[in-house]
Design a protein around this motif. Structure first.
Motif, PDB file in Angstrom:
ATOM      1  N   PRO A   1      22.818  34.264 -12.838  1.00  0.00           N
ATOM      2  CA  PRO A   1      21.360  34.101 -12.679  1.00  0.00           C
ATOM      3  C   PRO A   1      20.929  33.654 -11.284  1.00  0.00           C
ATOM      4  CG  PRO A   1      22.092  33.178 -14.776  1.00  0.00           C
ATOM      5  CD  PRO A   1      23.324  33.491 -14.002  1.00  0.00           C
ATOM      6  N   PRO A   2      21.585  32.656 -10.662  1.00  0.00           N
ATOM      7  CA  PRO A   2      21.196  32.333  -9.281  1.00  0.00           C
ATOM      8  C   PRO A   2      21.462  33.468  -8.306  1.00  0.00           C
ATOM      9  CG  PRO A   2      22.451  30.531 -10.253  1.00  0.00           C
ATOM     10  CD  PRO A   2      22.572  31.672 -11.180  1.00  0.00           C
ATOM     11  N   PHE A   3      22.544  34.220  -8.524  1.00  0.00           N
ATOM     12  CA  PHE A   3      22.816  35.364  -7.664  1.00  0.00           C
ATOM     13  C   PHE A   3      21.731  36.430  -7.814  1.00  0.00           C
ATOM     14  CE2 PHE A   3      27.674  34.809  -7.129  1.00  0.00           C
ATOM     15  CZ  PHE A   3      27.443  34.000  -6.037  1.00  0.00           C
ATOM     16  N   ASN A   4      21.185  36.561  -9.005  1.00  0.00           N
ATOM     17  CA  ASN A   4      20.083  37.490  -9.222  1.00  0.00           C
ATOM     18  C   ASN A   4      18.892  37.112  -8.345  1.00  0.00           C
ATOM     19  OD1 ASN A   4      18.349  39.442 -10.283  1.00  0.00           O
ATOM     20  ND2 ASN A   4      17.799  38.183 -12.046  1.00  0.00           N
ATOM     21  N   ASN A   5      18.547  35.828  -8.334  1.00  0.00           N
ATOM     22  CA  ASN A   5      17.435  35.372  -7.491  1.00  0.00           C
ATOM     23  C   ASN A   5      17.736  35.600  -6.010  1.00  0.00           C
ATOM     24  OD1 ASN A   5      15.977  34.498  -9.720  1.00  0.00           O
ATOM     25  ND2 ASN A   5      16.827  32.446  -9.639  1.00  0.00           N
ATOM     26  N   LEU A   6      18.962  35.304  -5.593  1.00  0.00           N
ATOM     27  CA  LEU A   6      19.322  35.494  -4.191  1.00  0.00           C
ATOM     28  C   LEU A   6      19.289  36.963  -3.798  1.00  0.00           C
ATOM     29  CD1 LEU A   6      22.272  33.012  -3.508  1.00  0.00           C
ATOM     30  CD2 LEU A   6      19.991  32.989  -2.514  1.00  0.00           C
ATOM     31  N   LEU A   7      19.687  37.835  -4.714  1.00  0.00           N
ATOM     32  CA  LEU A   7      19.683  39.264  -4.417  1.00  0.00           C
ATOM     33  C   LEU A   7      18.260  39.777  -4.231  1.00  0.00           C
ATOM     34  CD1 LEU A   7      21.655  41.543  -3.989  1.00  0.00           C
ATOM     35  CD2 LEU A   7      21.581  42.030  -6.440  1.00  0.00           C
ATOM     36  N   ILE A   8      17.342  39.274  -5.041  1.00  0.00           N
ATOM     37  CA  ILE A   8      15.940  39.673  -4.887  1.00  0.00           C
ATOM     38  C   ILE A   8      15.379  39.112  -3.587  1.00  0.00           C
ATOM     39  CG2 ILE A   8      13.627  39.417  -5.860  1.00  0.00           C
ATOM     40  CD1 ILE A   8      14.897  39.506  -8.619  1.00  0.00           C
ATOM     41  N   GLU A   9      15.728  37.868  -3.259  1.00  0.00           N
ATOM     42  CA  GLU A   9      15.291  37.306  -1.976  1.00  0.00           C
ATOM     43  C   GLU A   9      15.872  38.095  -0.803  1.00  0.00           C
ATOM     44  OE1 GLU A   9      13.123  34.925  -1.211  1.00  0.00           O
ATOM     45  OE2 GLU A   9      12.623  34.820  -3.333  1.00  0.00           O
ATOM     46  N   LEU A  10      17.101  38.550  -0.953  1.00  0.00           N
ATOM     47  CA  LEU A  10      17.706  39.373   0.090  1.00  0.00           C
ATOM     48  C   LEU A  10      16.963  40.690   0.247  1.00  0.00           C
ATOM     49  CD1 LEU A  10      19.945  40.108   2.092  1.00  0.00           C
ATOM     50  CD2 LEU A  10      21.362  40.793   0.145  1.00  0.00           C
ATOM     51  N   LEU A  11      16.601  41.305  -0.875  1.00  0.00           N
ATOM     52  CA  LEU A  11      15.821  42.540  -0.825  1.00  0.00           C
ATOM     53  C   LEU A  11      14.530  42.331  -0.043  1.00  0.00           C
ATOM     54  CD1 LEU A  11      15.007  45.433  -1.799  1.00  0.00           C
ATOM     55  CD2 LEU A  11      14.067  44.322  -3.841  1.00  0.00           C
ATOM     56  N   LYS A  12      13.827  41.263  -0.344  1.00  0.00           N
ATOM     57  CA  LYS A  12      12.573  41.000   0.373  1.00  0.00           C
ATOM     58  C   LYS A  12      12.838  40.591   1.825  1.00  0.00           C
ATOM     59  CE  LYS A  12      11.202  38.092  -2.812  1.00  0.00           C
ATOM     60  NZ  LYS A  12      10.361  37.128  -3.581  1.00  0.00           N
ATOM     61  N   GLY A  13      13.982  39.966   2.062  1.00  0.00           N
ATOM     62  CA  GLY A  13      14.318  39.565   3.420  1.00  0.00           C
ATOM     63  C   GLY A  13      14.638  40.729   4.331  1.00  0.00           C
TER      64      GLY A  13
ATOM     65  N   LEU B   1      14.463  46.627 -10.910  1.00  0.00           N
ATOM     66  CA  LEU B   1      15.723  47.309 -11.202  1.00  0.00           C
ATOM     67  C   LEU B   1      16.912  46.383 -10.983  1.00  0.00           C
ATOM     68  CD1 LEU B   1      15.034  50.828  -9.625  1.00  0.00           C
ATOM     69  CD2 LEU B   1      15.009  50.209 -12.053  1.00  0.00           C
ATOM     70  N   ILE B   2      16.866  45.597  -9.921  1.00  0.00           N
ATOM     71  CA  ILE B   2      17.941  44.628  -9.667  1.00  0.00           C
ATOM     72  C   ILE B   2      18.034  43.631 -10.816  1.00  0.00           C
ATOM     73  CG2 ILE B   2      18.609  42.680  -8.199  1.00  0.00           C
ATOM     74  CD1 ILE B   2      17.563  44.260  -5.820  1.00  0.00           C
ATOM     75  N   THR B   3      16.887  43.148 -11.296  1.00  0.00           N
ATOM     76  CA  THR B   3      16.874  42.178 -12.388  1.00  0.00           C
ATOM     77  C   THR B   3      17.482  42.761 -13.652  1.00  0.00           C
ATOM     78  OG1 THR B   3      14.910  41.098 -11.488  1.00  0.00           O
ATOM     79  CG2 THR B   3      15.406  40.710 -13.808  1.00  0.00           C
ATOM     80  N   ARG B   4      17.140  44.008 -13.975  1.00  0.00           N
ATOM     81  CA  ARG B   4      17.681  44.632 -15.186  1.00  0.00           C
ATOM     82  C   ARG B   4      19.203  44.785 -15.081  1.00  0.00           C
ATOM     83  NH1 ARG B   4      14.898  43.305 -18.915  1.00  0.00           N
ATOM     84  NH2 ARG B   4      16.129  44.757 -20.165  1.00  0.00           N
TER      85      ARG B   4
END
Length: 278
Positions: free
Chosen positions: A159-171, A214-217
């Motif tokens: 779950p924390p990696f999911n949040n980091l991956l989304i932050e990376l996408l926006k970054g 899509l990343i979240t799913r």
């Protein structure tokens, strides 16, 4: 006035027609953003596990170096660091990375530092009794890490990696300052060509949301399978009681913990009340 609005609307539609090539520019930017996210995530994952595990190493010098790395990258701006890697490093080393790989290096190292704290916390949360079970089975430290600690820590990391991956996408939007043709850079080009801000950036917002969704799913499926791998829940997400398997180290320390104090002890129910009838 209404005629003028109709003319403006028609112009916007013409600008965003598929024949204009602007959509092709935006879709190419989507592909560049996906590539940036995947490459940076791969580098970030390697950094996260290396630094996170090093911060729990028995040697103080290893812990010190890993902790210094974490503090430096956590306390610096990713945007400034990206500019520094692309413009300042060549002055010292005499060679320059292409903008794409300078962005991947910066984002991977920065978000890898954030991920190292996730790895460190998840590994530290594994009960000490589990490690002691590995010692009782004469496992080496590497075997205890691979067979006992990481399989139980991994579901807590997802779950924390999911949040980091989304932050990376926006970054990845930061890479536009280096001229990398991601979604944000493509949006700026389209805006300059059409003079329209609202429709262009609305489309870009929707695209970022779709990618994040899509990343979240995908990560939800990864989390379910990770939990199923350690007996916490099946892949379908419906909790089931764990069945202890003889010889499995992760079942040794927790035997009898799921069904009460008398679980797994023959005859415990018959002797629970002193003097009671069997």
């Amino acid at each position: 006035m209404s005629a003028m609005n109709e003319v403006n609307a028609a112009g916007v539609l013409d600008d965003f027609s598929f024949s204009s090539g602007l959509w092709e520019l935006i879709l190419r930017g989507v592909w560049i953003t996906v590539q940036l996210t995947v490459y940076s995530a791969a580098l970030g994952a390697a950094v996260a596990f290396a630094v996170g595990l090093a911060r729990q190493h028995r040697l103080w010098i290893v812990r010190f170096v890993a902790g210094a790395y974490f503090e430096i990258f956590r306390g610096t701006s990713a945007l400034v660091l990206m500019i520094w890697v692309f413009f300042v490093v060549p002055l010292t080393l005499g060679w320059q990375l292409v903008p794409m790989w300078a962005a991947v290096l910066t984002l991977g190292c920065t978000y890898g530092a954030y991920g190292s704290e996730v790895v460190r916390g998840a590994v530290a949360a594994v009960p000490a009794a589990q490690r002691e079970a590995g010692v009782a089975l004469s496992f080496t430290p590497a075997q205890r890490l691979r067979k006992i600690v990481l399989p139980q820590a991994w579901p807590e990391m997802v779950p924390p990696f999911n949040n980091l991956l989304i932050e990376l996408l926006k970054g990845t939007a930061l890479v536009s300052v280096l001229g990398v043709a991601d979604i944000t850079f493509a949006a700026q080009l389209v805006r300059n060509a059409t003079g329209q801000s609202a429709p262009v950036y609305t489309v870009i917002l929707v695209m970022y949301f779709v990618l994040a969704f899509l990343i979240t799913r995908v990560m939800r499926q990864v989390e379910r399978r990770a939990k199923a791998g350690v007996g916490r829940a099946p892949a379908g997400g419906v909790p089931q009681p764990r069945k202890a398997v003889a010889g499995r180290p992760q079942d040794l320390a927790g035997a009898g913990a799921g069904t009460g104090a008398g679980a797994g002890v023959p005859g415990a129910a018959k002797t629970s009340a002193p003097g009671g009838a069997a």
